[in-house]
Write an enzyme that holds these catalytic residues in place. Structure first.
Site, PDB file in Angstrom:
ATOM      1  N   GLY A  12      26.745 -21.036 -32.427  1.00 25.23           N
ATOM      2  CA  GLY A  12      25.693 -20.130 -31.983  1.00 25.23           C
ATOM      3  C   GLY A  12      24.287 -20.685 -32.093  1.00 25.23           C
ATOM      4  O   GLY A  12      23.345 -19.928 -32.272  1.00 25.23           O
ATOM      5  N   MET A  90      33.401 -18.958 -24.866  1.00 23.96           N
ATOM      6  CA  MET A  90      34.386 -19.852 -24.263  1.00 23.96           C
ATOM      7  C   MET A  90      35.580 -19.128 -23.629  1.00 23.96           C
ATOM      8  O   MET A  90      36.651 -19.714 -23.483  1.00 23.96           O
ATOM      9  CB  MET A  90      34.860 -20.884 -25.302  1.00 23.96           C
ATOM     10  CG  MET A  90      33.723 -21.718 -25.887  1.00 23.96           C
ATOM     11  SD  MET A  90      32.661 -22.545 -24.651  1.00 23.96           S
ATOM     12  CE  MET A  90      33.715 -23.951 -24.243  1.00 23.96           C
ATOM     13  N   ARG A  91      35.396 -17.883 -23.225  1.00 21.86           N
ATOM     14  CA  ARG A  91      36.420 -17.174 -22.452  1.00 21.86           C
ATOM     15  C   ARG A  91      35.892 -16.950 -21.041  1.00 21.86           C
ATOM     16  O   ARG A  91      34.741 -16.540 -20.872  1.00 21.86           O
ATOM     17  CB  ARG A  91      36.753 -15.800 -23.066  1.00 21.86           C
ATOM     18  CG  ARG A  91      37.158 -15.807 -24.522  1.00 21.86           C
ATOM     19  CD  ARG A  91      38.312 -16.692 -24.863  1.00 21.86           C
ATOM     20  NE  ARG A  91      39.532 -16.376 -24.113  1.00 21.86           N
ATOM     21  CZ  ARG A  91      40.621 -17.129 -24.134  1.00 21.86           C
ATOM     22  NH1 ARG A  91      40.648 -18.254 -24.826  1.00 21.86           N
ATOM     23  NH2 ARG A  91      41.683 -16.770 -23.448  1.00 21.86           N
ATOM     24  N   HIS A 109      25.101 -23.752 -19.421  1.00 21.37           N
ATOM     25  CA  HIS A 109      26.210 -24.688 -19.223  1.00 21.37           C
ATOM     26  C   HIS A 109      25.688 -26.108 -19.432  1.00 21.37           C
ATOM     27  O   HIS A 109      24.625 -26.454 -18.918  1.00 21.37           O
ATOM     28  CB  HIS A 109      26.784 -24.527 -17.813  1.00 21.37           C
ATOM     29  CG  HIS A 109      27.941 -25.438 -17.553  1.00 21.37           C
ATOM     30  ND1 HIS A 109      29.198 -25.198 -18.072  1.00 21.37           N
ATOM     31  CD2 HIS A 109      28.027 -26.595 -16.874  1.00 21.37           C
ATOM     32  CE1 HIS A 109      30.011 -26.173 -17.699  1.00 21.37           C
ATOM     33  NE2 HIS A 109      29.331 -27.033 -16.979  1.00 21.37           N
ATOM     34  N   LEU A 144      33.636 -19.503 -11.799  1.00 21.86           N
ATOM     35  CA  LEU A 144      33.278 -20.185 -13.048  1.00 21.86           C
ATOM     36  C   LEU A 144      32.070 -21.105 -12.853  1.00 21.86           C
ATOM     37  O   LEU A 144      32.067 -21.958 -11.958  1.00 21.86           O
ATOM     38  CB  LEU A 144      34.477 -21.001 -13.545  1.00 21.86           C
ATOM     39  CG  LEU A 144      34.240 -21.790 -14.840  1.00 21.86           C
ATOM     40  CD1 LEU A 144      34.102 -20.853 -16.027  1.00 21.86           C
ATOM     41  CD2 LEU A 144      35.361 -22.789 -15.075  1.00 21.86           C
ATOM     42  N   ASP A 145      31.076 -20.965 -13.738  1.00 19.21           N
ATOM     43  CA  ASP A 145      29.897 -21.845 -13.749  1.00 19.21           C
ATOM     44  C   ASP A 145      29.252 -21.942 -12.379  1.00 19.21           C
ATOM     45  O   ASP A 145      28.830 -23.018 -11.935  1.00 19.21           O
ATOM     46  CB  ASP A 145      30.276 -23.239 -14.300  1.00 19.21           C
ATOM     47  CG  ASP A 145      30.800 -23.158 -15.714  1.00 19.21           C
ATOM     48  OD1 ASP A 145      30.348 -22.264 -16.456  1.00 19.21           O
ATOM     49  OD2 ASP A 145      31.675 -23.958 -16.076  1.00 19.21           O
ATOM     50  N   GLU A 174      18.984 -27.536 -24.460  1.00 24.00           N
ATOM     51  CA  GLU A 174      19.432 -26.152 -24.241  1.00 24.00           C
ATOM     52  C   GLU A 174      18.546 -25.182 -25.028  1.00 24.00           C
ATOM     53  O   GLU A 174      18.194 -24.106 -24.538  1.00 24.00           O
ATOM     54  CB  GLU A 174      20.899 -25.990 -24.659  1.00 24.00           C
ATOM     55  CG  GLU A 174      21.875 -26.776 -23.795  1.00 24.00           C
ATOM     56  CD  GLU A 174      23.326 -26.555 -24.189  1.00 24.00           C
ATOM     57  OE1 GLU A 174      23.700 -25.403 -24.482  1.00 24.00           O
ATOM     58  OE2 GLU A 174      24.099 -27.545 -24.213  1.00 24.00           O
TER      59      GLU A 174
HETATM   60  C1  GAR Z   1      26.604 -25.387 -25.736  1.00 23.27           C
HETATM   61  O1  GAR Z   1      26.478 -26.763 -25.461  1.00 23.27           O
HETATM   62  C2  GAR Z   1      26.857 -24.619 -24.463  1.00 23.27           C
HETATM   63  O2  GAR Z   1      26.151 -25.105 -23.342  1.00 23.27           O
HETATM   64  C3  GAR Z   1      28.327 -24.835 -24.284  1.00 23.27           C
HETATM   65  O3  GAR Z   1      28.869 -24.709 -25.576  1.00 23.27           O
HETATM   66  C4  GAR Z   1      27.880 -25.103 -26.534  1.00 23.27           C
HETATM   67  C5  GAR Z   1      27.679 -23.977 -27.524  1.00 23.27           C
HETATM   68  O4  GAR Z   1      26.879 -24.368 -28.603  1.00 23.27           O
HETATM   69  N1  GAR Z   1      28.881 -23.873 -23.389  1.00 23.27           N
HETATM   70  C6  GAR Z   1      29.946 -24.095 -22.639  1.00 23.27           C
HETATM   71  O5  GAR Z   1      30.549 -25.150 -22.632  1.00 23.27           O
HETATM   72  C7  GAR Z   1      30.356 -22.918 -21.775  1.00 23.27           C
HETATM   73  N2  GAR Z   1      31.511 -23.250 -21.002  1.00 23.27           N
HETATM   74  P1  GAR Z   1      26.228 -23.277 -29.567  1.00 23.27           P
HETATM   75  O6  GAR Z   1      27.357 -22.354 -30.046  1.00 23.27           O
HETATM   76  O7  GAR Z   1      25.662 -24.075 -30.708  1.00 23.27           O
HETATM   77  O8  GAR Z   1      25.181 -22.534 -28.800  1.00 23.27           O
END
Ligand code: GAR
Length: 197
Positions: A12, A90-91, A109, A144-145, A174
């Site tokens: 998170g 991630m769902r 993403h 998706l995405d 991010e």
């Molecule tokens: C991040 O890099 C986000 O972009 C990716 O998971 C990570 C979460 O990190 N998201 C995906 O891959 C979505 N399919 P975080 O829990 O530290 O924010």
């Protein structure tokens, strides 16, 4: 003041970046952190700060995604969110859920969409020999995405980069991109945010 629910499945760090930005004159506040995993680091962090949390474990639903999503809807409704931010959730969500939130749900993403939808984006960038990589915030649709792009942050792939070094550098971007996009989005401004890292 707009109410923002943040969905996550892991540590998170993006949720933390969003929450830490939503103070002072920011036009939104976090109303809920939601996860499909009770042990997600982000749930503990939010709870410690007094932010409401909800967990719906996807596993008992055994792939019945409409039933899983109906339970999500029931659990988030009392918190009255105006906007949902997916932040490492991630769902995959079906159209049955995304259609309820059209124009009100965004996702981050770790690639420069439309390249590299799905998983393992950093390894795929290296395999392809791309010079440029980064992350994207977009509106969520049933595909998706996919969905309208609200912002991108770019970095140059360096000699010796590995999937892990790229993941770490993209994650830092991010944390800059997502809060910047959310500020605009809350204000109804869909002009893409562009950051060169
Ligand atoms: C991040 O890099 C986000 O972009 C990716 O998971 C990570 C979460 O990190 N998201 C995906 O891959 C979505 N399919 P975080 O829990 O530290 O924010």
């Amino acid at each position: 003041t707009k109410r923002v629910a943040i969905f996550l499945s892991g540590g998170g760090s993006n949720m933390r970046a969003l929450v830490e930005d939503m103070t002072g004159d920011h036009p939104a506040r976090p109303c809920l952190v939601f996860s499909n995993r009770a042990d997600a680091g982000g749930i503990a962090w939010a709870r410690d700060r007094g932010i409401p949390t909800e967990v719906v474990d996807h596993r008992p639903f055994k792939g019945d995604r409409p039933a899983f999503e109906a339970e999500i809807s029931a659990r988030i409704a009392p918190h009255g969110p105006d906007i949902i931010c997916l932040a490492g959730f991630m769902r995959q969500l079906t159209g049955g859920f995304t259609d309820l939130w059209t124009g009100r749900m965004i996702n981050i993403h770790p690639s420069l969409l439309p390249k590299y939808k799905g998983l393992h984006t950093h390894a795929r960038v290296l395999e392809a020999g791309d010079a440029l990589h980064g992350c994207t915030v977009h509106e969520v649709t049933a595909a998706l995405d996919d969905g309208p792009i609200l912002g991108q942050a770019t970095l140059k792939v360096a000699e010796g980069d590995t999937p892990d070094t790229l993941a770490a550098r993209v994650l830092k971007l991010e944390h800059r991109l997502y809060p910047a996009v959310l500020r605009r989005f809350v204000a109804g401004d869909r002009t893409p945010v562009l950051i060169e890292g």
